[in-house]
Design a protein around this motif. Sequence first.
Motif, PDB file in Angstrom:
ATOM      1  N   TYR A 198      -5.977  -1.696   8.914  1.00  0.00           N
ATOM      2  CA  TYR A 198      -5.813  -2.368   7.801  1.00  0.00           C
ATOM      3  C   TYR A 198      -4.946  -3.886   8.288  1.00  0.00           C
ATOM      4  CZ  TYR A 198      -6.184   0.619   3.843  1.00  0.00           C
ATOM      5  OH  TYR A 198      -6.924   1.173   2.759  1.00  0.00           O
ATOM      6  N   TYR A 199      -4.334  -3.851   9.137  1.00  0.00           N
ATOM      7  CA  TYR A 199      -3.448  -4.944   9.764  1.00  0.00           C
ATOM      8  C   TYR A 199      -4.078  -5.582  11.130  1.00  0.00           C
ATOM      9  CZ  TYR A 199      -0.930  -3.534   5.800  1.00  0.00           C
ATOM     10  OH  TYR A 199      -0.456  -2.936   4.618  1.00  0.00           O
ATOM     11  N   THR A 208      -4.949   4.198  11.034  1.00  0.00           N
ATOM     12  CA  THR A 208      -5.200   3.649   9.767  1.00  0.00           C
ATOM     13  C   THR A 208      -4.582   2.250   9.427  1.00  0.00           C
ATOM     14  OG1 THR A 208      -5.608   5.987   8.806  1.00  0.00           O
ATOM     15  CG2 THR A 208      -5.442   4.292   7.320  1.00  0.00           C
ATOM     16  N   CYS A 209      -3.302   2.365   9.885  1.00  0.00           N
ATOM     17  CA  CYS A 209      -2.443   1.135   9.608  1.00  0.00           C
ATOM     18  C   CYS A 209      -2.887  -0.208  10.472  1.00  0.00           C
ATOM     19  CB  CYS A 209      -1.084   1.269  10.140  1.00  0.00           C
ATOM     20  SG  CYS A 209      -0.009   0.295   9.620  1.00  0.00           S
ATOM     21  N   TYR A 236       0.750  -1.216  -0.061  1.00  0.00           N
ATOM     22  CA  TYR A 236      -0.174   0.037   0.031  1.00  0.00           C
ATOM     23  C   TYR A 236       0.834   1.278  -0.006  1.00  0.00           C
ATOM     24  CZ  TYR A 236      -3.890  -3.100   1.372  1.00  0.00           C
ATOM     25  OH  TYR A 236      -4.652  -4.367   1.592  1.00  0.00           O
TER      26      TYR A 236
END
Length: 424
Positions: free
Chosen positions: A423-424, A419-420, A369
């Motif tokens: 995502y994970y 945000t990271c 990304y």
Amino acid sequence: MRHVVVLTTTSSIGLVSLFAVDLIDLYFLTLLNNQSIIAGLGFAASIMFFNMSFSIGLSIAMSATVARAIGAKKDRLARSLALNNFVFSVAFTALVAVVTWLFNSQLLTFIGASGQAHTYAHQYLTIILPSLPFLAVSMSGGALLRAMGSPKLSMIAMLMGSIVNVILDPIFIFGFKLGIEGAAIASVFARIAVAGTALYFIYTQHDFASQFNWSSFNQNLKSILPIAVPAIATQLATPSANAYMTYEIAKFGESYMAGWTLTGRITAVVFGVIFALSAAVGPIYAQNFGAKNFQRVNRTLLDSCLFVTGYCVFASIFFYYSIEPLISWFGTSGDAAAFMRFVGVWIGPAFTFYGFLFVANAAFNNLGYPLISTAFNFAKASIGTVPFVMFAVSVIGAEGVFLGNTIGNLVFGVTALTTCLLYY
């Protein structure tokens, strides 16, 4: 956590040694008792920050592409990618060096340099800019060694450059009476030393050679460019913000500019570990991503955040209690000393949240990304810097340049990390 700490520490030793040499460089130049030289070095550093960002972005592409191939047990592809990353890096940075060299005087004027400070900055850049391809090879070589599982060799290569610089600095600055031009010449030799040492380790110690051919190069570019382009774009955001802040601080005169230069060199040494973190953990993300070990990818992200927080608490306390001795050591007074004391109070929060942004960007760059990383960095460099700095400057003056940037770090560091994690 151990893997994050080991890779970051070994990576940071080499990087911090280079920052330390820059600081020693600056100390030698302060002995010339010319504040315009210190201010000029600050302006030159702002331009060099742009050029270094190209090299950092290219080293991220080296690390991500080669580490994935290694993680997937594709040795031949890894060797080919390594060679072609080097070829692309040298060609690209040579072009950047030529353009920057031709227009460095105009660029200095654009960021607020004038008078003697402009003259000294121009002299420094004229000498050091042609060595940009050596810097690119140095940084990509270090990234490759870490991706190959040899962070200590990467550290040794960096240390070699530091040793060369420390030896040559006083010789050229004082022995040949070249002043700021002598500092630039010493730095050129240091970059050559790092590049040569890294290549020796890669192609002699590791025997990682590969045959170059245009077909392979064009094929590998399809893997390199999707990472290199957004990574470079991402890295350019920070020097853009730094150039704007340099422009703002220059309005308050050479004394504040000297204080800005000194704090920039000192914080780079004290917090160099945070700068090294994103490059160091990149191979961990990429190799585990290539091996499809997603649980360890998530653990690396959390461990990196804990490491950033713990280190910044320790480093900020050390920095705060070191300010007065440093002010005395560099012979600083007046506005420059006042600015340094202000930074000593706010440096901890500034780098903690900046570190969170680095952690998130390393994950985005190495896990597919990179455009998200680019978006966050440019948002931080623009709406996360300009309005905050403008407002803070209008309220408290020159110190607002640093405080406004710190608030922007907080907002965007937390947002990027959140945000990271989603995502994970």
